[in-house]
Enzyme design. Sequence first.
Site, short mmCIF file in Angstrom:
data_model
loop_
_atom_site.label_atom_id
_atom_site.label_comp_id
_atom_site.label_asym_id
_atom_site.label_seq_id
_atom_site.Cartn_x
_atom_site.Cartn_y
_atom_site.Cartn_z
N ASP A 8 0.85 -1.19 0.00
CA ASP A 8 0.00 0.00 0.00
C ASP A 8 0.89 1.24 0.00
O ASP A 8 2.02 1.21 0.49
CB ASP A 8 -0.92 0.02 1.22
CG ASP A 8 -1.94 1.15 1.14
OD1 ASP A 8 -2.76 1.14 0.21
OD2 ASP A 8 -1.90 2.06 1.99
N GLU A 10 0.80 5.78 0.40
CA GLU A 10 0.12 7.06 0.61
C GLU A 10 0.81 8.08 -0.28
O GLU A 10 2.02 7.97 -0.55
CB GLU A 10 0.18 7.48 2.08
CG GLU A 10 -0.51 6.52 3.05
CD GLU A 10 -1.99 6.36 2.82
OE1 GLU A 10 -2.60 7.28 2.23
OE2 GLU A 10 -2.54 5.33 3.23
N HIS A 153 -5.45 6.81 7.40
CA HIS A 153 -4.85 5.86 6.49
C HIS A 153 -3.34 5.82 6.74
O HIS A 153 -2.69 6.85 6.90
CB HIS A 153 -5.10 6.26 5.04
CG HIS A 153 -6.51 6.04 4.60
ND1 HIS A 153 -6.83 5.44 3.40
CD2 HIS A 153 -7.68 6.34 5.20
CE1 HIS A 153 -8.16 5.39 3.29
NE2 HIS A 153 -8.68 5.93 4.37
#
Length: 241
Positions: A8, A10, A153
């Site tokens: 993942d 950001e 997040h």
Amino acid sequence: MSRQIFLDTETTGLSPESGDRIIEIGCVEMVNRRLTGRHLHFYINPERPSHEDAVKIHGLTDEFLADKPVFAALADEIIDYCRDAEIIIHNASFDVGFLNAELKRLNKGLFKDYVGGIVDSLVMAREMFPGKSNSLDALCKRLEVDNTHRTLHGALMDAELLAEVYINMTRGQDALLIDSDASEGGEGKGKQEVVAVDFSAFDLPVIKPTDEEAEDFEKSLAAIDKASGGKTLWKSIEVVL
């Protein structure tokens, strides 16, 4: 050996084409359906400010990222970690688009050139749960994965949650073994063992549905078939008794 990486990122915003950059990357390794505890996690100086709306989502300010390494200094380590593995990403086109943009800046080609394959868990979820919300939070709730600590997040946190979600989505496969020694650093500490059960020793009763239950079941199948656009597989499978 089956090696999978849950990944993942950001970012400063939504568009790598407009110059947005990666500010955090988190990866979780699984080998032969065993979480190894060998993670990869970096905060990254994007060399540009983040959009205000993006900061509200991930909470990573420009000041926090100012002294972090730039992507160019981390690219080879990220590539080596992911090399030849199957990469599992939720909404893969987003993260891969950013990874490709970062690698192109360094004349290192495309992300897919280095890995064994890319699986989009969002596509998997949409096929399994048509017509439902399939965000990571929604899947955590549906599959009983604890995400109460997820207030913002975070790339590593979301990669860890995705690993749990993926295991629950594919629970019909081999049992998951978690190597707590790798993550805790202690020999034998907190180790979880999975014991095989021989179900042939059980005499399991077969309970037939009532007419009403059978009718409701057929209605449910029809609804799933309609929601999937006629892509259900059971119609093409011959039942052998």
